[in-house]
Every structure is written in structure tokens, then in C-alpha cells.
Motif scaffolding. Structure first.
Motif, PDB file in Angstrom:
ATOM      1  N   LYS A  58      70.021  38.382  56.510  1.00 22.11           N
ATOM      2  CA  LYS A  58      70.547  38.846  55.236  1.00 22.11           C
ATOM      3  C   LYS A  58      69.943  38.053  54.087  1.00 22.11           C
ATOM      4  O   LYS A  58      69.463  36.928  54.266  1.00 22.11           O
ATOM      5  CB  LYS A  58      72.073  38.714  55.218  1.00 22.11           C
ATOM      6  N   SER A  59      69.965  38.639  52.895  1.00 19.71           N
ATOM      7  CA  SER A  59      69.472  37.942  51.711  1.00 19.71           C
ATOM      8  C   SER A  59      70.390  36.768  51.379  1.00 19.71           C
ATOM      9  O   SER A  59      71.524  36.675  51.863  1.00 19.71           O
ATOM     10  CB  SER A  59      69.420  38.899  50.515  1.00 19.71           C
ATOM     11  N   SER A  60      69.902  35.872  50.530  1.00 20.40           N
ATOM     12  CA  SER A  60      70.713  34.721  50.126  1.00 20.40           C
ATOM     13  C   SER A  60      72.023  35.172  49.502  1.00 20.40           C
ATOM     14  O   SER A  60      73.088  34.579  49.750  1.00 20.40           O
ATOM     15  CB  SER A  60      69.929  33.845  49.139  1.00 20.40           C
ATOM     16  N   TYR A  61      71.969  36.208  48.697  1.00 19.08           N
ATOM     17  CA  TYR A  61      73.184  36.711  48.050  1.00 19.08           C
ATOM     18  C   TYR A  61      74.143  37.301  49.078  1.00 19.08           C
ATOM     19  O   TYR A  61      75.352  37.077  49.014  1.00 19.08           O
ATOM     20  CB  TYR A  61      72.814  37.764  47.004  1.00 19.08           C
ATOM     21  N   GLU A  62      73.605  38.038  50.049  1.00 20.14           N
ATOM     22  CA  GLU A  62      74.467  38.641  51.072  1.00 20.14           C
ATOM     23  C   GLU A  62      75.098  37.597  51.978  1.00 20.14           C
ATOM     24  O   GLU A  62      76.132  37.858  52.593  1.00 20.14           O
ATOM     25  CB  GLU A  62      73.649  39.636  51.911  1.00 20.14           C
ATOM     26  N   GLN A  63      74.475  36.423  52.077  1.00 28.25           N
ATOM     27  CA  GLN A  63      75.041  35.359  52.896  1.00 28.25           C
ATOM     28  C   GLN A  63      76.231  34.669  52.228  1.00 28.25           C
ATOM     29  O   GLN A  63      76.956  33.918  52.876  1.00 28.25           O
ATOM     30  CB  GLN A  63      73.961  34.330  53.240  1.00 28.25           C
ATOM     31  N   SER A 169      72.214  34.110  43.606  1.00 27.04           N
ATOM     32  CA  SER A 169      71.691  33.882  44.948  1.00 27.04           C
ATOM     33  C   SER A 169      70.934  32.562  45.043  1.00 27.04           C
ATOM     34  O   SER A 169      70.452  32.197  46.118  1.00 27.04           O
ATOM     35  CB  SER A 169      70.767  35.029  45.371  1.00 27.04           C
TER      36      SER A 169
END
Length: 279
Positions: A58-63, A169
Motif C-alpha cells: 500500500k502507499s504511505s498514505y494508505e498505511q 503521506s
């Protein structure tokens, strides 16, 4: 319960207006809380069930968290909760104006790995010409503790409109780009399930990582005063047919409060010169 008003004192209103946030206990309780949590969590799980990616993919934001926006538009049974007068009337009394919903925002931090939400002000990410007039309900659907990622606020920062947006993010801290915050003390606000905070769109806030063994489940509802106009700046949601300067006043943004005779804040003029009219 969701159509009944929650008792709000003058002291709580004054606290919100002075500090930019307020904590309210037991806004939803008992079986109604269980019913709301089940409905919101069920909708979130339904929408993410086909996402088979590993956390590392997942992207940094999704994490940071599992995020679902505008659930009420896709899940009709959630309208009872998200459009509830109980919540909207609190927002109207705190701010002093009739309010429309901008959108809802499910924010679920995964156990042991949901990341921190860096210090930020919300207003920069919303396509509104008027800045500093919005406020958000943040309702804990499960207990929110310092270990699981409850919110912290910097009191009085709703009065600061010259702080730039930060990359949500990234790891860069707001205080690195806003030296005017140095020395200001943050307030950590743990919440038991069913309790909530309201905070102004310019109030600086933060949520730590979830180091607990349970999902941190929260629902935010963003309110804006009736009369808010569109800036057409980029946003995760798109608004076909709405041009810069147009009021956000169609069926996507219903008036959800029904409080009149309010003691209002000073009348505010937005960037486009449109007056926000008190109820």
C-alpha cells in the motif's frame, strides 16, 4: 436517539470557540452505538473486501489508515447515522450557523501497523472558498486511546490561517514548517466508544499510530455552514456541474441541522464575498 438533541452547555460552546475543539462524552450509547458501529464497519469491510494487497504494497498514505469517504451516498442504511440531527445540531450550536454536510469519513487504523497521522489543518485539503468555517465531528466507534491512535489538538490554532498544507503521506512535521507553533502545548484526547470531539477545520491535530491489538474505528463527519462556496481546488471527490464560486447547496450537501434562534459568531465573508447567513 439520532433525532434527539444532545445537551450542550454554554461553557462547552465557549470552550470550542476559544480553543478550536471540544470533547463530548457519551453522544451515542448502548444498543444504538452497537447498531451504528455494526452498520459503519460493515460498509467499510464490504468496500475493502476485494483489496488483497499486503500492507507493504500500500502507499504511505494508505498505511496510515483504511479510509472510506461519503459512505452515506453509497449505503442508504447509513443515512440514519451520518445525516442525524443529533450530530448536526451540535455542529450548528458550536459554530452558530445552519450547517450542511460536506462528507463523511471512516478512519480505521489497523492493529499494530496503522501509521501516525501527522500534524495538520484540515481546511487546506477541502475545496471551499471560505476557510476556517468548517468543523468536524470525530466519533470513536471503539475506545480511542493514546496506544490505539486517539486525536491530539493544539488549542487556539484555529486562529492561524497562515500555516501551509503538509503532505499527509510524508514524515515531515507541521512544526518544521510552522515555527509559530513552537512552544505550544498539545492536548491528547482519549475517547471511550460513543464519545466524540468536534474541531475547527484550522485546528492543528494529530493521531498516533495504532500499537494496540484492535482496530481503531472512528467516523468523522465534516460540516460546513450553509452558504459555503466552491473553490474548485483538487479534492479526492469530484463535483460535476459545480463551478468556482457556486454554492455547495445541492442534494449532495443537504442541510442537516434544524436549530434556529442561535447566538451566532460574527458574520463571516468568504473569499468570493458571499455572506454566510446565520439561521
Amino acid at each position: 436517539m439520532f433525532e434527539a438533541d444532545y445537551s450542550l452547555s454554554r461553557a462547552q460552546i465557549e470552550f470550542y470557540r476559544e480553543h478550536g475543539f471540544v470533547q463530548l462524552e457519551d453522544v451515542v450509547t448502548g444498543t444504538e452505538l452497537e447498531r451504528m458501529r455494526s452498520a459503519v464497519t460493515g460498509a467499510v469491510l464490504q468496500e475493502v473486501r476485494d483489496d488483497k494487497r499486503a500492507f507493504s504494497e500500500k502507499s504511505s498514505y494508505e498505511q496510515v489508515f483504511i479510509q472510506r469517504i461519503n459512505l452515506w451516498r453509497r449505503h442508504a442504511h447509513l443515512q440514519e447515522f451520518i445525516l442525524a440531527r443529533r450530530f448536526a445540531n451540535l455542529a450548528a450550536r458550536l459554530f452558530g450557523y445552519s450547517v450542511r454536510i460536506f462528507h463523511d469519513h471512516a478512519l480505521y487504523k489497523e492493529p499494530h501497523k496503522g501509521g501516525r497521522t501527522v500534524w495538520h489543518q484540515d481546511t487546506h485539503y477541502w475545496p471551499h472558498q471560505q476557510k476556517g468555517n468548517q468543523l468536524s465531528l470525530w466519533l470513536a466507534l471503539t475506545d480511542a486511546t493514546p496506544r490505539s491512535g486517539c486525536l491530539s489538538f493544539i488549542p487556539g490554532t484555529q486562529k492561524l490561517s497562515d500555516i501551509p498544507a503538509v503532505d499527509l503521506s510524508a514524515t515531515r512535521e507541521l512544526k518544521e514548517i510552522a515555527p509559530q507553533l513552537l512552544g505550544k502545548k498539545a492536548v491528547c484526547v482519549p475517547l471511550r466508544a460513543g464519545s466524540c470531539t468536534f474541531h475547527n477545520g484550522l485546528t492543528c491535530h494529530y493521531a498516533g499510530p495504532n500499537r494496540s491489538a484492535s482496530m481503531r474505528e472512528a467516523l468523522a463527519i465534516i460540516y460546513m455552514p450553509d452558504g459555503t462556496t466552491y473553490s474548485k481546488t483538487p479534492h479526492v471527490l469530484e463535483y460535476p456541474g459545480v463551478e468556482a464560486g457556486d454554492p455547495l447547496d445541492d442534494e449532495r450537501f443537504p442541510v442537516v441541522s434544524d436549530v434556529c434562534g442561535l447566538e451566532t459568531l460574527p458574520v463571516c465573508h468568504g473569499a468570493g464575498g458571499r455572506m454566510l447567513t446565520p439561521c
